[in-house]
Design an enzyme around this catalytic site. Structure first.
Site: not given
Length: 556
Positions: A184, A411, A435, A482
């Protein structure tokens, strides 16, 4: 004499200033006997309720990404399972503050053992513990320092409640001892546009008032820098900001080659900021926010309403919807088996459709319903595609719902190696570098000790990006990125040089990437890509590209 500390860089830019450290958590007094367990439990529940209410209030005031994060933390505070465990410990004779500490430690261990996204939430739990204990003891709530001047904030880790309240005019940059690139702290620092270095173990020895110079792009913290280094960094920052202010509109290289610049969107709370950004649309619309923290999947009507809000906000622009990416670090009770021994390699992403086909069918129906009558250009892609058959079946299901553009995320290495076959059955491909790194190097992408392996500059990863982009180009299929790699202005040039057509990132990262593209031709990008791909390792790739770019600037 200056010295250099290494960590994981977040965002771009540099910051210099005196250190101000977060205050330590409240110290526990000696255990005491419990005379009235019911009253002790009631005091804990009252304190937890006050903490949850304060976080909810901050969430409402903060809004956007910060508000979404704080809202999730408030829900975590009110978790009945956690409260029941505290009550059980009190019934056994443990006083409130020690019962809270023990119960939270147990749940923290569970989160850490789960790994991935859940392990990153352990810091949120630590913050809840400290806030609750402070209230029980009548102590001030832990919070941000206020030395009376701008500073570089240094902490073991930062909780969402603190990060959400950071004032960029006061906090020049962030350095944390723990944390990873998707913590976070990292997410919110990027949203605020603050340069940050996380997972910097050496920062534990920094003291208040000590001068530091941090470089987000390099992931380094220079301790006691010389005045000349600080001056040069400030001059670079000024030039960078001027370059960014001088460029706007669609992404273009210096010779006019188009590169789509898009934003990532992960919650409706982010929608206003994302829609207001100077972007050509959404390159990654993460739909998990509708499914998390629920016992049952949302119905079609609820999903349709949420998707319609996004499409309306991006009228006339592209929105790439990623279908539900459940499993691994995002387990859902209605979509994920509780007994999977290795969830990261289990039934996640598109694979959940094999267990519950109706879950995907409902989501596609909702997307189609929201797209009808919308002026947004709606694309739909599936996560965790491994083989061409999966891509073909997904594309057929998408088109059966009247949605014209179906894509696959790349991925896993198998998808990159067979990207040509995927491109034959799909309309576009989107590379998730986070990933793809994890699976290519067999390393948890959230573990700071493995940061070197997970560096997106790794030549092996760039080889897979090049293979995917080349396969797409051969069939006229657009290929985007992305993952976090797209937000690095220098690496963005490399990705374009490898053949990538679009880049999707946090809105705050768009200006730097747009300016970098505008300053380099497509030929420059291809030369930089060749330097990076043929390098011995990630650090060498980054160094060679940066050296070449600096030489170009000097000769300009």
């Amino acid at each position: 004499m200056s010295r250099l500390l290494d960590g994981i860089g977040v965002g771009t830019g540099s910051a210099a200033g005196p250190v101000a450290r977060m205050a330590p958590p409240p110290a526990l007094p000696a255990p005491r006997p419990v005379a009235d367990p019911a009253a002790e439990t009631a005091a804990v529940r009252r304190s937890v309720g006050e903490v949850a209410a304060e976080l909810a209030d901050r969430a409402e005031r903060a809004g956007g990404v910060a508000g979404e994060v704080l809202e999730a933390q408030a829900l975590m505070a009110a978790d009945p399972t956690l409260l029941d465990r505290v009550a059980a410990l009190i019934a056994e004779g443990t006083d409130g503050p020690h019962a809270v500490t023990a119960a939270y430690a147990e749940f923290r261990a569970l989160l850490t053992a789960a790994g991935g996204y859940l392990a990153e939430r352990a810091a949120d739990l630590d913050d809840l513990r400290d806030r609750t204990v402070a209230r029980l003891l009548g102590l001030p709530t832990p919070g941000l320092p206020d030395p009376g001047h701008p500073y570089v904030l240094v902490a073991e880790d930062l909780a969402p409640a603190d990060t959400a309240l950071l004032d960029p005019a006061v906090v020049l940059g962030l350095v944390t001892v723990r944390g990873g690139p998707t913590s976070h702290t990292a997410i919110l620092a990027k949203a605020l546009g603050l340069p940050a270095v996380v997972g910097c173990a050496g920062a534990a020895g920094l003291t208040d008032g000590q001068l530091v110079l941090l470089h987000a792009a390099e992931g380094t913290v220079e301790v006691d820098p010389e005045p000349g280094a600080v001056r040069r960094a400030a001059e670079r920052e000024q030039r960078r900001r001027e370059r960014e202010r001088g460029v706007s509109g669609p992404g273009r290289t210096a010779d006019g080659h188009p590169v789509g610049l898009l934003v990532n969107l992960g919650a409706l709370a982010e929608l206003d900021g994302a829609a207001a950004a100077d972007a050509e649309g959404v390159g990654l619309f993460r739909t998990e926010f509708l499914f998390l923290d629920r016992a049952e999947a949302p119905g079609q009507a609820e999903q349709t309403a949420a998707y319609r809000r996004v499409f309306e906000a991006f009228t006339g622009r592209k929105v790439v919807v990623r279908t539900l990416d459940a499993g691994a670090d995002k387990p859902l009770p209605f979509a994920t088996a509780a007994d999977e021994e290795n969830p990261a390699l289990g039934v996640r992403g598109l694979r959940t459709a094999t267990r519950d086909p109706e879950l995907l069918e409902t989501q596609l129906a909702a997307v189609a319903a929201a797209a009808r009558g919308s002026a947004a250009e709606v694309w739909v892609m599936a996560p965790m595609v491994s083989v061409p058959r999966e891509a073909a079946e997904f594309a057929a299901r998408v088109r059966a719902h009247g949605l014209p553009l179906a894509g696959a995320m790349v991925e896993v290495p198998a998808a990159a190696l067979r990207a040509g076959r995927l491109a034959e059955v799909c309309d576009f491909l989107s590379i998730g570098t986070n990933d793809l790194s994890q699976y290519t190097f067999a390393a948890d992408r959230l573990l700071a000790p493995l940061a070197a392996l997970l560096d997106p500059w790794q030549p092996a990863l760039l080889d897979l990006v090049a293979a995917t982009a080349g396969a797409g180009a051969a069939l006229g299929r657009p290929v985007g990125v992305c993952g976090e790699a797209a937000a690095d202005p220098e690496l963005a040039l490399v990705l374009v040089g490898l053949g990538v057509n679009s880049l999707s990132m946090a809105p705050s990262c768009l200006p730097a990437v747009r300016a970098a593209l505008a300053a380099h031709t497509l030929g420059d990008c291809r030369e930089l890509a060749e330097l990076a791909r043929t390098a011995a390792d990630a650090e060498t790739a980054r160094t060679l590209v940066r050296r070449s770019m600096n030489a170009e600037l000097r000769n300009a």
